[in-house]
Enzyme design. Sequence first.
Site, PDB file in Angstrom:
ATOM      1  N   ILE A   1       0.828  -1.225   0.000  1.00 59.48           N
ATOM      2  CA  ILE A   1       0.000   0.000   0.000  1.00 59.48           C
ATOM      3  C   ILE A   1       0.860   1.273   0.000  1.00 59.48           C
ATOM      4  O   ILE A   1       0.508   2.260  -0.636  1.00 59.48           O
ATOM      5  CB  ILE A   1      -1.077   0.022   1.121  1.00 59.48           C
ATOM      6  CG1 ILE A   1      -0.459  -0.133   2.512  1.00 59.48           C
ATOM      7  CG2 ILE A   1      -2.146  -1.032   0.880  1.00 59.48           C
ATOM      8  CD1 ILE A   1      -1.498  -0.066   3.636  1.00 59.48           C
TER       9      ILE A   1
ATOM     10  N   ARG B   1       8.995  -5.385  14.926  1.00 60.96           N
ATOM     11  CA  ARG B   1       9.525  -6.307  15.934  1.00 60.96           C
ATOM     12  C   ARG B   1       8.410  -7.188  16.503  1.00 60.96           C
ATOM     13  O   ARG B   1       7.229  -6.842  16.448  1.00 60.96           O
ATOM     14  CB  ARG B   1      10.235  -5.537  17.039  1.00 60.96           C
ATOM     15  CG  ARG B   1       9.322  -4.647  17.910  1.00 60.96           C
ATOM     16  CD  ARG B   1       9.184  -5.197  19.320  1.00 60.96           C
ATOM     17  NE  ARG B   1       8.318  -4.400  20.156  1.00 60.96           N
ATOM     18  CZ  ARG B   1       7.007  -4.553  20.218  1.00 60.96           C
ATOM     19  NH1 ARG B   1       6.393  -5.443  19.467  1.00 60.96           N
ATOM     20  NH2 ARG B   1       6.283  -3.815  21.036  1.00 60.96           N
TER      21      ARG B   1
ATOM     22  N   LYS C   1       1.099  12.271  25.422  1.00 60.74           N
ATOM     23  CA  LYS C   1       1.044  11.675  26.765  1.00 60.74           C
ATOM     24  C   LYS C   1       1.694  12.648  27.762  1.00 60.74           C
ATOM     25  O   LYS C   1       2.429  13.544  27.353  1.00 60.74           O
ATOM     26  CB  LYS C   1       1.797  10.355  26.755  1.00 60.74           C
ATOM     27  CG  LYS C   1       1.089   9.305  25.918  1.00 60.74           C
ATOM     28  CD  LYS C   1       1.350   7.946  26.463  1.00 60.74           C
ATOM     29  CE  LYS C   1       0.370   6.959  25.874  1.00 60.74           C
ATOM     30  NZ  LYS C   1       0.291   5.729  26.631  1.00 60.74           N
TER      31      LYS C   1
ATOM     32  N   SER D   1       4.160  12.371  29.533  1.00 64.44           N
ATOM     33  CA  SER D   1       5.631  12.378  29.436  1.00 64.44           C
ATOM     34  C   SER D   1       6.109  13.340  28.346  1.00 64.44           C
ATOM     35  O   SER D   1       7.261  13.758  28.341  1.00 64.44           O
ATOM     36  CB  SER D   1       6.118  10.969  29.087  1.00 64.44           C
ATOM     37  OG  SER D   1       5.544  10.538  27.859  1.00 64.44           O
TER      38      SER D   1
ATOM     39  N   HIS E   1      -1.030   6.159  16.999  1.00 64.85           N
ATOM     40  CA  HIS E   1      -1.107   4.706  17.167  1.00 64.85           C
ATOM     41  C   HIS E   1      -2.373   4.141  16.519  1.00 64.85           C
ATOM     42  O   HIS E   1      -3.464   4.675  16.716  1.00 64.85           O
ATOM     43  CB  HIS E   1      -1.153   4.319  18.655  1.00 64.85           C
ATOM     44  CG  HIS E   1       0.158   4.506  19.360  1.00 64.85           C
ATOM     45  ND1 HIS E   1       0.435   3.941  20.580  1.00 64.85           N
ATOM     46  CD2 HIS E   1       1.276   5.181  19.009  1.00 64.85           C
ATOM     47  CE1 HIS E   1       1.678   4.270  20.942  1.00 64.85           C
ATOM     48  NE2 HIS E   1       2.191   5.036  20.015  1.00 64.85           N
TER      49      HIS E   1
ATOM     50  N   GLU F   1       0.107  -3.555  16.514  1.00 61.50           N
ATOM     51  CA  GLU F   1       0.104  -2.104  16.755  1.00 61.50           C
ATOM     52  C   GLU F   1       1.036  -1.412  15.768  1.00 61.50           C
ATOM     53  O   GLU F   1       2.171  -1.837  15.578  1.00 61.50           O
ATOM     54  CB  GLU F   1       0.571  -1.799  18.188  1.00 61.50           C
ATOM     55  CG  GLU F   1       0.484  -0.316  18.534  1.00 61.50           C
ATOM     56  CD  GLU F   1       1.139   0.020  19.869  1.00 61.50           C
ATOM     57  OE1 GLU F   1       0.414   0.218  20.847  1.00 61.50           O
ATOM     58  OE2 GLU F   1       2.388   0.075  19.907  1.00 61.50           O
TER      59      GLU F   1
ATOM     60  N   ALA G   1      11.482   9.927  21.297  1.00 56.53           N
ATOM     61  CA  ALA G   1      10.984   8.684  21.915  1.00 56.53           C
ATOM     62  C   ALA G   1      12.116   7.676  22.124  1.00 56.53           C
ATOM     63  O   ALA G   1      12.176   7.010  23.162  1.00 56.53           O
ATOM     64  CB  ALA G   1       9.879   8.080  21.062  1.00 56.53           C
TER      65      ALA G   1
ATOM     66  N   GLU H   1      14.399   9.021  24.985  1.00 61.44           N
ATOM     67  CA  GLU H   1      13.683   8.978  26.272  1.00 61.44           C
ATOM     68  C   GLU H   1      13.571   7.534  26.760  1.00 61.44           C
ATOM     69  O   GLU H   1      13.750   7.239  27.937  1.00 61.44           O
ATOM     70  CB  GLU H   1      12.303   9.622  26.100  1.00 61.44           C
ATOM     71  CG  GLU H   1      11.583   9.880  27.394  1.00 61.44           C
ATOM     72  CD  GLU H   1      10.491   8.890  27.684  1.00 61.44           C
ATOM     73  OE1 GLU H   1       9.747   9.093  28.631  1.00 61.44           O
ATOM     74  OE2 GLU H   1      10.381   7.874  26.952  1.00 61.44           O
TER      75      GLU H   1
HETATM   76  P1  0O2 Z   1       7.911  -1.007  23.842  1.00 63.60           P
HETATM   77  O1  0O2 Z   1       9.182  -1.532  24.405  1.00 63.60           O
HETATM   78  O2  0O2 Z   1       8.144   0.190  22.949  1.00 63.60           O
HETATM   79  O3  0O2 Z   1       7.047  -2.039  23.199  1.00 63.60           O
HETATM   80  P2  0O2 Z   1       0.001  -0.823  26.984  1.00 63.60           P
HETATM   81  O4  0O2 Z   1       0.374  -1.220  25.549  1.00 63.60           O
HETATM   82  O5  0O2 Z   1      -1.084  -1.681  27.557  1.00 63.60           O
HETATM   83  O6  0O2 Z   1       1.220  -0.681  27.884  1.00 63.60           O
HETATM   84  P3  0O2 Z   1      -1.615   1.216  26.010  1.00 63.60           P
HETATM   85  O7  0O2 Z   1      -2.147   2.480  26.615  1.00 63.60           O
HETATM   86  O8  0O2 Z   1      -2.583   0.181  25.571  1.00 63.60           O
HETATM   87  O9  0O2 Z   1      -0.548   0.617  26.981  1.00 63.60           O
HETATM   88  O10 0O2 Z   1      -0.729   1.508  24.766  1.00 63.60           O
HETATM   89  P4  0O2 Z   1      -0.160   2.869  24.293  1.00 63.60           P
HETATM   90  O11 0O2 Z   1       0.183   3.735  25.461  1.00 63.60           O
HETATM   91  O12 0O2 Z   1      -1.089   3.392  23.261  1.00 63.60           O
HETATM   92  O13 0O2 Z   1       1.194   2.414  23.615  1.00 63.60           O
HETATM   93  C1  0O2 Z   1       2.211   1.842  24.341  1.00 63.60           C
HETATM   94  C2  0O2 Z   1       3.500   1.987  23.530  1.00 63.60           C
HETATM   95  O14 0O2 Z   1       3.673   3.360  23.125  1.00 63.60           O
HETATM   96  C3  0O2 Z   1       4.725   1.674  24.366  1.00 63.60           C
HETATM   97  O15 0O2 Z   1       4.976   0.311  24.284  1.00 63.60           O
HETATM   98  C4  0O2 Z   1       5.807   2.544  23.716  1.00 63.60           C
HETATM   99  O16 0O2 Z   1       6.310   1.934  22.544  1.00 63.60           O
HETATM  100  C5  0O2 Z   1       5.027   3.780  23.328  1.00 63.60           C
HETATM  101  N1  0O2 Z   1       5.015   4.775  24.416  1.00 63.60           N
HETATM  102  C6  0O2 Z   1       3.938   5.151  25.146  1.00 63.60           C
HETATM  103  N2  0O2 Z   1       4.265   6.103  26.046  1.00 63.60           N
HETATM  104  C7  0O2 Z   1       5.594   6.345  25.870  1.00 63.60           C
HETATM  105  C8  0O2 Z   1       6.526   7.256  26.494  1.00 63.60           C
HETATM  106  O17 0O2 Z   1       6.221   8.021  27.409  1.00 63.60           O
HETATM  107  N3  0O2 Z   1       7.811   7.204  26.033  1.00 63.60           N
HETATM  108  C9  0O2 Z   1       8.217   6.381  25.026  1.00 63.60           C
HETATM  109  N4  0O2 Z   1       9.491   6.418  24.634  1.00 63.60           N
HETATM  110  N5  0O2 Z   1       7.351   5.503  24.423  1.00 63.60           N
HETATM  111  C10 0O2 Z   1       6.069   5.495  24.841  1.00 63.60           C
HETATM  112  P5  0O2 Z   1       5.650  -0.469  25.473  1.00 63.60           P
HETATM  113  O18 0O2 Z   1       5.150  -1.865  25.476  1.00 63.60           O
HETATM  114  O19 0O2 Z   1       5.485   0.302  26.751  1.00 63.60           O
HETATM  115  O20 0O2 Z   1       7.162  -0.440  25.138  1.00 63.60           O
END
Ligand code: 0O2
Length: 204
Positions: A28, A47, A116, A118, A124, A143, A155, A158
């Site tokens: 696409i 990943r 967020k 942070s 997403h 995702e 990101a 951080e």
């Molecule tokens: P990784 O190692 O990147 O995979 P949940 O997925 O249940 O924890 P939620 O609310 O369903 O939470 O998902 P969300 O918040 O939409 O997306 C989560 C992912 O977004 C994270 O995956 C990170 O990749 C990214 N993310 C969210 N907040 C932050 C932040 O403050 N800083 C950074 N650098 N990335 C963020 P994982 O599994 O936490 O980590």
Amino acid sequence: MTEEKNWENILLRYKFAKTMLEKELEIIIGDYEHRTSSHPVEHIKSRLKSKESILKKLEKKKVKTTPENIKKYVHDVVGIRIVCSFLSDVYDMVNIIKSSKNLKVLEENDYIKNPKSSGYSSYHLNILIPLYLEENIEYIEGEIQIRTLAMDFWASLEHKLQYKLPENIPVYLRRELYSCSEEVKSLDTKMQHLYDIVKKYTDN
Ligand code: 0O2
């Protein structure tokens, strides 16, 4: 089935779904680039969450390790990150993915319009990826994170700093990181403005 075989089975399905998603995106995005003669994507990274990370997430959510709970609570076993050049490219990419006939969007979160606490910003999309198996079609969740180069820079760094200080980031460091995210936002806005000017010239 032994527990090990069961895990292999679960992870294999996610692996197939990742391949399927990579191929769908290649098609696409390739089609979009051909039609518009543009190159909105800087790079794509995909990943699979490891078994250890899946277990950690289930533990954090205080639920048992079952295939049902993985489906219910871990939405990003398959994760793809699309890094774009400009802000407008991010939204173009979102629209392209949403119009795919093969992917079904389950949920979307615009952390660019609503970052967020942070300072994290990205777009997403939680999607369902079809897996065409011998006897049926299975849908696996994945995702997609879509962001600009500048958002990716913030990101990634951080995330690295969070790992170095896993306990609790001191408040003043949080504030500094948040302030960096505002600079990133300002840079993205400026670059978009320049892009719009250049586009006006090239469109004429
Ligand atoms: P990784 O190692 O990147 O995979 P949940 O997925 O249940 O924890 P939620 O609310 O369903 O939470 O998902 P969300 O918040 O939409 O997306 C989560 C992912 O977004 C994270 O995956 C990170 O990749 C990214 N993310 C969210 N907040 C932050 C932040 O403050 N800083 C950074 N650098 N990335 C963020 P994982 O599994 O936490 O980590």
